[in-house]
Design a protein around this motif. Structure first.
Motif, PDB file in Angstrom:
ATOM      1  N   ILE A  83       6.211 -14.834 -10.261  1.00 15.68           N
ATOM      2  CA  ILE A  83       5.432 -16.001 -10.653  1.00 15.68           C
ATOM      3  C   ILE A  83       4.363 -16.275  -9.601  1.00 15.68           C
ATOM      4  N   CYS A  84       3.114 -16.389 -10.057  1.00 15.27           N
ATOM      5  CA  CYS A  84       2.028 -16.751  -9.152  1.00 15.27           C
ATOM      6  C   CYS A  84       2.091 -18.254  -8.946  1.00 15.27           C
ATOM      7  N   VAL A  85       2.403 -18.665  -7.726  1.00 15.74           N
ATOM      8  CA  VAL A  85       2.515 -20.094  -7.447  1.00 15.74           C
ATOM      9  C   VAL A  85       1.281 -20.640  -6.756  1.00 15.74           C
ATOM     10  N   LYS A  86       0.414 -19.759  -6.293  1.00 18.25           N
ATOM     11  CA  LYS A  86      -0.778 -20.246  -5.619  1.00 18.25           C
ATOM     12  C   LYS A  86      -1.837 -19.163  -5.630  1.00 18.25           C
ATOM     13  N   THR A 143      -1.178 -27.935  -1.681  1.00 18.50           N
ATOM     14  CA  THR A 143       0.260 -27.768  -1.751  1.00 18.50           C
ATOM     15  C   THR A 143       0.618 -27.589  -3.216  1.00 18.50           C
ATOM     16  N   VAL A 144       1.471 -26.599  -3.514  1.00 17.36           N
ATOM     17  CA  VAL A 144       1.833 -26.331  -4.907  1.00 17.36           C
ATOM     18  C   VAL A 144       3.341 -26.304  -5.064  1.00 17.36           C
ATOM     19  N   LYS A 145       3.790 -26.615  -6.278  1.00 12.68           N
ATOM     20  CA  LYS A 145       5.215 -26.595  -6.606  1.00 12.68           C
ATOM     21  C   LYS A 145       5.456 -25.628  -7.754  1.00 12.68           C
ATOM     22  N   SER A 146       6.625 -24.994  -7.709  1.00 16.11           N
ATOM     23  CA  SER A 146       7.012 -24.066  -8.761  1.00 16.11           C
ATOM     24  C   SER A 146       8.516 -24.172  -8.969  1.00 16.11           C
ATOM     25  N   ILE A 147       8.959 -24.056 -10.200  1.00 12.13           N
ATOM     26  CA  ILE A 147      10.390 -24.107 -10.504  1.00 12.13           C
ATOM     27  C   ILE A 147      10.818 -22.746 -11.040  1.00 12.13           C
ATOM     28  N   ILE A 148      11.854 -22.195 -10.409  1.00 13.75           N
ATOM     29  CA  ILE A 148      12.477 -20.962 -10.887  1.00 13.75           C
ATOM     30  C   ILE A 148      13.948 -21.290 -11.088  1.00 13.75           C
ATOM     31  N   GLY A 149      14.390 -21.239 -12.333  1.00 10.64           N
ATOM     32  CA  GLY A 149      15.772 -21.613 -12.635  1.00 10.64           C
ATOM     33  C   GLY A 149      16.002 -23.067 -12.296  1.00 10.64           C
ATOM     34  N   GLU A 150      16.987 -23.345 -11.446  1.00  9.14           N
ATOM     35  CA  GLU A 150      17.334 -24.707 -11.041  1.00  9.14           C
ATOM     36  C   GLU A 150      16.815 -25.051  -9.649  1.00  9.14           C
ATOM     37  N   ILE A 151      15.832 -24.282  -9.178  1.00  6.46           N
ATOM     38  CA  ILE A 151      15.282 -24.477  -7.835  1.00  6.46           C
ATOM     39  C   ILE A 151      13.801 -24.819  -7.928  1.00  6.46           C
ATOM     40  N   GLN A 152      13.393 -25.862  -7.199  1.00  3.94           N
ATOM     41  CA  GLN A 152      11.970 -26.190  -7.097  1.00  3.94           C
ATOM     42  C   GLN A 152      11.499 -25.791  -5.704  1.00  3.94           C
ATOM     43  N   TYR A 153      10.449 -24.982  -5.659  1.00  4.93           N
ATOM     44  CA  TYR A 153       9.857 -24.554  -4.392  1.00  4.93           C
ATOM     45  C   TYR A 153       8.534 -25.287  -4.200  1.00  4.93           C
ATOM     46  N   THR A 154       8.327 -25.829  -3.008  1.00  3.85           N
ATOM     47  CA  THR A 154       7.052 -26.439  -2.647  1.00  3.85           C
ATOM     48  C   THR A 154       6.465 -25.612  -1.520  1.00  3.85           C
ATOM     49  N   LEU A 155       5.293 -25.043  -1.753  1.00  5.72           N
ATOM     50  CA  LEU A 155       4.608 -24.209  -0.768  1.00  5.72           C
ATOM     51  C   LEU A 155       3.442 -24.994  -0.184  1.00  5.72           C
ATOM     52  N   TYR A 156       3.481 -25.176   1.132  1.00  4.85           N
ATOM     53  CA  TYR A 156       2.423 -25.885   1.844  1.00  4.85           C
ATOM     54  C   TYR A 156       1.397 -24.868   2.359  1.00  4.85           C
ATOM     55  N   PRO A 157       0.162 -25.295   2.604  1.00  4.58           N
ATOM     56  CA  PRO A 157      -0.890 -24.359   3.031  1.00  4.58           C
ATOM     57  C   PRO A 157      -0.560 -23.576   4.304  1.00  4.58           C
ATOM     58  N   ASN A 158       0.248 -24.142   5.194  1.00  2.36           N
ATOM     59  CA  ASN A 158       0.579 -23.485   6.458  1.00  2.36           C
ATOM     60  C   ASN A 158       1.760 -22.521   6.348  1.00  2.36           C
ATOM     61  N   GLY A 159       2.292 -22.310   5.139  1.00  2.00           N
ATOM     62  CA  GLY A 159       3.406 -21.380   4.939  1.00  2.00           C
ATOM     63  C   GLY A 159       4.778 -22.022   4.958  1.00  2.00           C
ATOM     64  N   LYS A 160       4.840 -23.331   5.144  1.00  2.00           N
ATOM     65  CA  LYS A 160       6.125 -24.028   5.073  1.00  2.00           C
ATOM     66  C   LYS A 160       6.557 -24.068   3.612  1.00  2.00           C
ATOM     67  N   ILE A 161       7.861 -23.849   3.376  1.00  2.00           N
ATOM     68  CA  ILE A 161       8.404 -23.897   2.017  1.00  2.00           C
ATOM     69  C   ILE A 161       9.581 -24.852   1.993  1.00  2.00           C
ATOM     70  N   ALA A 162       9.534 -25.815   1.079  1.00  2.00           N
ATOM     71  CA  ALA A 162      10.654 -26.732   0.843  1.00  2.00           C
ATOM     72  C   ALA A 162      11.379 -26.254  -0.406  1.00  2.00           C
ATOM     73  N   VAL A 163      12.690 -26.152  -0.321  1.00  2.00           N
ATOM     74  CA  VAL A 163      13.526 -25.674  -1.421  1.00  2.00           C
ATOM     75  C   VAL A 163      14.403 -26.828  -1.883  1.00  2.00           C
ATOM     76  N   LEU A 164      14.174 -27.287  -3.111  1.00  2.00           N
ATOM     77  CA  LEU A 164      14.930 -28.405  -3.677  1.00  2.00           C
ATOM     78  C   LEU A 164      15.871 -27.873  -4.756  1.00  2.00           C
ATOM     79  N   GLU A 165      17.179 -28.088  -4.558  1.00  2.00           N
ATOM     80  CA  GLU A 165      18.144 -27.772  -5.605  1.00  2.00           C
ATOM     81  C   GLU A 165      18.142 -28.962  -6.559  1.00  2.00           C
ATOM     82  N   ILE A 166      17.665 -28.745  -7.763  1.00  2.00           N
ATOM     83  CA  ILE A 166      17.445 -29.844  -8.706  1.00  2.00           C
ATOM     84  C   ILE A 166      18.744 -30.569  -9.050  1.00  2.00           C
TER      85      ILE A 166
END
Length: 181
Positions: free
Chosen positions: A39-42, A53-76
């Motif tokens: 999946i192209c997220v950015k 900053t972009v968000k993408s959901i794969i299955g039950e996980i939401q990924y937030t990608l910040y411009p500096n390469g930080k990734i937040a992983v949210l278990e929905i």
């Protein structure tokens, strides 16, 4: 396995008809093969120069990608968040995410707005620890294709086939822009 480079940054992979045929976004496959497109997220374009900053959901996980390469992983389901950082100190201009077995595969291009490079990194989805990392040719990463445990990748002047189980290249062709005189 013939690979044809068409123009400076485009590639076409034609795979033996017993496996699949890939042309653009159309994929025809045998039922015993697993073919995926990450999946192209950015993707920054010439029209969009601001960092975002972009968000993408794969299955039950939401990924937030910040411009500096930080990734937040949210278990929905549990609403729990963990973070990690890609191994870059630059700005992420393009990124593709893929769940592969128990791992998160991230293909990305980083840039300082003067130049860029592409990388692939594999993280364990439970621990968020990096399993392996490899460089992918140059900049201008095209949408990778995954067939079973193999990924095919192309950037400007580069095409390669990599094993997702260990992060090692099976083959690669780089420096496709060298002077042939």
């Amino acid at each position: 396995f013939p690979v044809t480079i068409v123009g400076p940054i485009f590639f076409l992979i034609y795979i033996n008809k017993n496996i699949a045929q890939i042309k653009g976004n159309a994929i025809v496959q045998r039922q015993d093969r697993r073919i995926q497109k990450p999946i192209c997220v950015k993707a920054m374009t010439n029209e969009i120069t601001e960092e975002d900053t972009v968000k993408s959901i794969i299955g039950e996980i939401q990924y937030t990608l910040y411009p500096n390469g930080k990734i937040a992983v949210l278990e929905i389901k549990t609403n729990k968040t963990k973070t990690f950082h890609l191994k870059t100190k630059l700005i992420i201009s393009t990124a593709y995410f893929l769940h592969y077995k128990d791992n998160l595969i991230i293909y990305y291009v980083d840039t300082d707005y003067d130049g860029g490079a592409s990388f692939i990194e594999c993280y364990n989805r439970k621990t968020l620890k990096m399993e392996w990392r490899n460089k992918i040719g140059g900049f201008n990463l095209k949408s990778p294709i995954v067939i079973d445990s193999i990924t095919y990748m192309a950037t400007i002047g580069f095409v390669g086939k990599l094993n997702l189980n260990n992060g090692k290249y099976i083959w690669k062709h780089d420096n496709l822009y060298r002077d042939w005189e």
